[in-house]
Design an enzyme around this catalytic site. Structure first.
Site, short mmCIF file in Angstrom:
data_model
loop_
_atom_site.label_atom_id
_atom_site.label_comp_id
_atom_site.label_asym_id
_atom_site.label_seq_id
_atom_site.Cartn_x
_atom_site.Cartn_y
_atom_site.Cartn_z
N GLY A 153 -37.36 23.27 -6.13
CA GLY A 153 -37.79 23.94 -7.35
C GLY A 153 -38.91 23.28 -8.12
N ASP A 159 -37.21 21.13 -12.38
CA ASP A 159 -37.61 22.46 -12.83
C ASP A 159 -36.75 22.97 -13.97
OD1 ASP A 159 -35.36 22.69 -11.24
OD2 ASP A 159 -36.16 24.24 -9.93
N ASP A 206 -29.53 23.01 -16.04
CA ASP A 206 -28.62 24.12 -16.34
C ASP A 206 -27.27 23.54 -16.77
OD1 ASP A 206 -27.46 26.66 -16.38
OD2 ASP A 206 -27.29 26.81 -14.22
N ASP A 239 -36.46 29.74 -7.88
CA ASP A 239 -36.12 30.82 -6.95
C ASP A 239 -34.78 31.45 -7.27
OD1 ASP A 239 -34.54 28.53 -6.12
OD2 ASP A 239 -34.01 29.74 -4.39
N ARG A 259 -40.45 32.21 -5.78
CA ARG A 259 -41.02 30.90 -6.14
C ARG A 259 -42.52 30.98 -6.37
NH1 ARG A 259 -37.28 26.80 -5.12
NH2 ARG A 259 -35.99 27.08 -3.29
#
Ligand code: IMP
Ligand code: MG
Length: 175
Positions: free
Chosen positions: A44, A100, A103, A159, A165
């Site tokens: 990522g 990236d 979370d 992605d 991406r």
């Protein structure tokens, strides 16, 4: 019926470029006379990393690590493993991890612990995006691009099951 995901723009390429400039300035200010080692998390972070290093204008070294926790699902499995390790020695280096998105925080906290054991001189985290509403493990982000809502986002390296991406902007994936 064919599955047609809807993409809703969240962060456009100009906003991304401005954030990358700002992050590069912040990192440069902290590392003026040092040669940091940037560690990107594959896959990522590769687009972000490519833009960031060209804004940094610093002598630096690069390495990548590939971690796995997701498979094709949108939820973290909670289990992280190293699929491809680092080549560069860490000991005594000023290490910047480039991610990236943070979370739940499970992936990055696993990686920061893994890298700390290799005794870097310093270890900091640069994340393009942060989704704090979904956090399960507390993480401190030293250089942050954007705080994003708790929805699934794609583009600019991010992605969904390997799709999207290549998009130059960041979108919310709605289905
Ligand atoms: P965490 O362990 O839950 O923090 O997940 C972090 C990793 O999951 C990131 O490095 C991404 O690869 C992936 N991920 C989490 N949220 C998203 C998203 O909204 N879009 C794309 N990938 C995501
Ligand atoms: Mg990732």
């Amino acid at each position: 019926m064919v599955f047609q995901p809807q993409l809703k723009i969240l962060i456009n390429r100009d906003e991304i470029a401005q954030a990358v400039d700002r992050l590069a300035c912040e990192i440069k200010r902290d590392y003026r006379d040092k040669e940091p080692l940037l560690v990107g998390i594959l896959r990522g972070s590769f687009v972000f990393m490519a833009d960031l290093i060209r804004r940094l204008d610093l002598p630096l070294e690069l390495d990548f690590i590939r971690l796995c926790s997701y498979g094709a699902a949108r939820e973290s499995s909670g289990q992280v493993r190293v699929v491809q390790g680092l080549k560069a020695p860490m000991r005594g280096r000023d290490v910047r991890v480039v991610e990236d998105i943070v979370d739940t925080g499970i992936t990055i906290s696993f990686l920061l612990d893994y890298l700390k054991r290799r005794r870097p001189a310093s270890l900091k985290l640069c994340a393009l995006t942060d989704k704090p509403s979904r956090r399960r493990v507390s993480v401190s982000i030293d250089y942050l691009g954007f705080t994003v809502p708790g929805e699934f986002i794609v583009g600019y390296g991010l992605d969904c099951a390997q799709r999207f991406r290549y998009l130059p902007d960041i979108y919310v994936l709605e289905d």
